[in-house]
Design a protein around this motif. Structure first.
Motif, PDB file in Angstrom:
ATOM      1  N   PHE A  38      15.792 -30.624 -35.983  1.00 28.69           N
ATOM      2  CA  PHE A  38      15.592 -31.404 -37.206  1.00 28.69           C
ATOM      3  C   PHE A  38      16.910 -31.608 -37.943  1.00 28.69           C
ATOM      4  N   ALA A  39      17.734 -30.595 -38.002  1.00 31.61           N
ATOM      5  CA  ALA A  39      19.040 -30.742 -38.647  1.00 31.61           C
ATOM      6  C   ALA A  39      19.872 -31.790 -37.918  1.00 31.61           C
ATOM      7  N   LEU A  40      19.787 -31.800 -36.593  1.00 33.66           N
ATOM      8  CA  LEU A  40      20.562 -32.763 -35.807  1.00 33.66           C
ATOM      9  C   LEU A  40      19.986 -34.170 -35.879  1.00 33.66           C
ATOM     10  N   PHE A  41      18.753 -34.310 -36.394  1.00 31.19           N
ATOM     11  CA  PHE A  41      18.209 -35.644 -36.676  1.00 31.19           C
ATOM     12  C   PHE A  41      19.093 -36.332 -37.700  1.00 31.19           C
ATOM     13  N   VAL A  42      19.602 -35.557 -38.654  1.00 27.92           N
ATOM     14  CA  VAL A  42      20.359 -36.098 -39.790  1.00 27.92           C
ATOM     15  C   VAL A  42      21.766 -36.465 -39.385  1.00 27.92           C
ATOM     16  N   SER A  43      22.418 -35.574 -38.656  1.00 26.21           N
ATOM     17  CA  SER A  43      23.823 -35.775 -38.325  1.00 26.21           C
ATOM     18  C   SER A  43      24.225 -34.807 -37.237  1.00 26.21           C
ATOM     19  N   GLU A  44      25.399 -35.008 -36.686  1.00 24.79           N
ATOM     20  CA  GLU A  44      25.944 -33.996 -35.786  1.00 24.79           C
ATOM     21  C   GLU A  44      26.540 -32.877 -36.636  1.00 24.79           C
ATOM     22  N   LYS A  72      19.092 -30.128 -21.822  1.00 25.93           N
ATOM     23  CA  LYS A  72      19.473 -31.531 -22.032  1.00 25.93           C
ATOM     24  C   LYS A  72      18.864 -32.156 -23.279  1.00 25.93           C
ATOM     25  N   LEU A  73      18.672 -31.323 -24.327  1.00 29.86           N
ATOM     26  CA  LEU A  73      18.144 -31.839 -25.580  1.00 29.86           C
ATOM     27  C   LEU A  73      19.247 -32.107 -26.589  1.00 29.86           C
ATOM     28  N   VAL A  74      20.386 -31.442 -26.426  1.00 23.68           N
ATOM     29  CA  VAL A  74      21.555 -31.710 -27.264  1.00 23.68           C
ATOM     30  C   VAL A  74      22.779 -31.869 -26.368  1.00 23.68           C
ATOM     31  N   ASN A  75      23.733 -32.587 -26.884  1.00 24.88           N
ATOM     32  CA  ASN A  75      25.041 -32.738 -26.252  1.00 24.88           C
ATOM     33  C   ASN A  75      26.094 -32.280 -27.251  1.00 24.88           C
ATOM     34  N   SER A  76      27.315 -32.202 -26.801  1.00 29.03           N
ATOM     35  CA  SER A  76      28.386 -31.787 -27.700  1.00 29.03           C
ATOM     36  C   SER A  76      29.638 -32.600 -27.432  1.00 29.03           C
ATOM     37  N   ARG A  77      30.500 -32.592 -28.443  1.00 30.42           N
ATOM     38  CA  ARG A  77      31.810 -33.220 -28.303  1.00 30.42           C
ATOM     39  C   ARG A  77      32.819 -32.333 -29.022  1.00 30.42           C
ATOM     40  N   ARG A  78      34.026 -32.316 -28.509  1.00 31.03           N
ATOM     41  CA  ARG A  78      35.091 -31.509 -29.098  1.00 31.03           C
ATOM     42  C   ARG A  78      35.949 -32.387 -29.993  1.00 31.03           C
ATOM     43  N   ASP A  79      36.293 -31.845 -31.150  1.00 36.21           N
ATOM     44  CA  ASP A  79      37.233 -32.499 -32.076  1.00 36.21           C
ATOM     45  C   ASP A  79      38.215 -31.410 -32.501  1.00 36.21           C
ATOM     46  N   GLY A  80      39.349 -31.361 -31.833  1.00 36.58           N
ATOM     47  CA  GLY A  80      40.300 -30.282 -32.083  1.00 36.58           C
ATOM     48  C   GLY A  80      39.690 -28.974 -31.610  1.00 36.58           C
ATOM     49  N   LYS A  81      39.619 -28.002 -32.521  1.00 36.88           N
ATOM     50  CA  LYS A  81      39.044 -26.707 -32.162  1.00 36.88           C
ATOM     51  C   LYS A  81      37.539 -26.654 -32.381  1.00 36.88           C
ATOM     52  N   GLN A  82      36.993 -27.641 -33.082  1.00 35.40           N
ATOM     53  CA  GLN A  82      35.565 -27.659 -33.394  1.00 35.40           C
ATOM     54  C   GLN A  82      34.765 -28.357 -32.296  1.00 35.40           C
ATOM     55  N   ILE A  83      33.571 -27.853 -32.052  1.00 33.62           N
ATOM     56  CA  ILE A  83      32.621 -28.504 -31.157  1.00 33.62           C
ATOM     57  C   ILE A  83      31.446 -28.957 -32.013  1.00 33.62           C
ATOM     58  N   ASP A  90      17.315 -40.510 -27.855  1.00 35.49           N
ATOM     59  CA  ASP A  90      16.166 -40.796 -28.722  1.00 35.49           C
ATOM     60  C   ASP A  90      14.869 -40.168 -28.223  1.00 35.49           C
ATOM     61  N   HIS A  91      14.832 -39.749 -26.950  1.00 35.20           N
ATOM     62  CA  HIS A  91      13.622 -39.104 -26.443  1.00 35.20           C
ATOM     63  C   HIS A  91      13.323 -37.826 -27.218  1.00 35.20           C
ATOM     64  N   VAL A  92      14.349 -37.101 -27.609  1.00 33.52           N
ATOM     65  CA  VAL A  92      14.157 -35.855 -28.347  1.00 33.52           C
ATOM     66  C   VAL A  92      13.473 -36.152 -29.679  1.00 33.52           C
ATOM     67  N   ARG A  93      13.965 -37.150 -30.368  1.00 34.01           N
ATOM     68  CA  ARG A  93      13.381 -37.559 -31.646  1.00 34.01           C
ATOM     69  C   ARG A  93      11.922 -38.003 -31.440  1.00 34.01           C
ATOM     70  N   THR A  94      11.666 -38.740 -30.380  1.00 40.42           N
ATOM     71  CA  THR A  94      10.318 -39.233 -30.091  1.00 40.42           C
ATOM     72  C   THR A  94       9.355 -38.090 -29.796  1.00 40.42           C
ATOM     73  N   ILE A  95       9.787 -37.120 -28.992  1.00 39.29           N
ATOM     74  CA  ILE A  95       8.925 -35.984 -28.652  1.00 39.29           C
ATOM     75  C   ILE A  95       8.519 -35.241 -29.915  1.00 39.29           C
ATOM     76  N   ILE A  96       9.478 -34.969 -30.786  1.00 40.17           N
ATOM     77  CA  ILE A  96       9.169 -34.229 -32.011  1.00 40.17           C
ATOM     78  C   ILE A  96       8.314 -35.069 -32.954  1.00 40.17           C
ATOM     79  N   SER A  97       8.630 -36.349 -33.068  1.00 37.54           N
ATOM     80  CA  SER A  97       7.830 -37.232 -33.930  1.00 37.54           C
ATOM     81  C   SER A  97       6.385 -37.306 -33.454  1.00 37.54           C
TER      82      SER A  97
END
Length: 106
Positions: A38-44, A72-83, A90-97
């Protein structure tokens, strides 16, 4: 056995696919993982921000994110030292909805 029933049973997914589907639904069986999704619905978010916003330890959030990522419900990206973590698609959002709609039915 009824021919109609036999025909329908032949259309069932194979055992491996049913196992994989059951495993996917197990991932949704934890309220902590649902809160993270739910938190990741809002933003990364990075682990630190998720932990702070959800009032959890970084270790607990990291553990749950690993499970979500392996499934395979979340992915990640690196920005400097932060992930940063985000919903895989959208399937994740659909399943929960759809799950919410189902439990809210009267």
């Amino acid at each position: 056995m009824d021919n109609k029933l036999t025909c329908k049973l032949e259309e069932l997914p194979d055992e491996e696919e049913m196992y994989d589907l059951a495993e996917l639904f197990k991932v949704f069986g934890d309220s902590t993982r649902i809160r993270i999704l739910f938190a990741l619905f809002v933003s990364e978010f990075c682990v630190n921000d998720l932990a702070e916003n959800l009032q959890m330890t970084q270790s607990a959030v990291s553990h749950q994110l690993k499970i979500l990522k392996v499934n395979k419900l979340v992915n990640s990206r690196r920005d400097g030292k932060q992930i940063y973590y985000y919903l895989a698609d959208d399937h994740v959002r659909t399943i929960i909805s759809m799950g919410r709609e189902h439990i809210e039915e009267k």
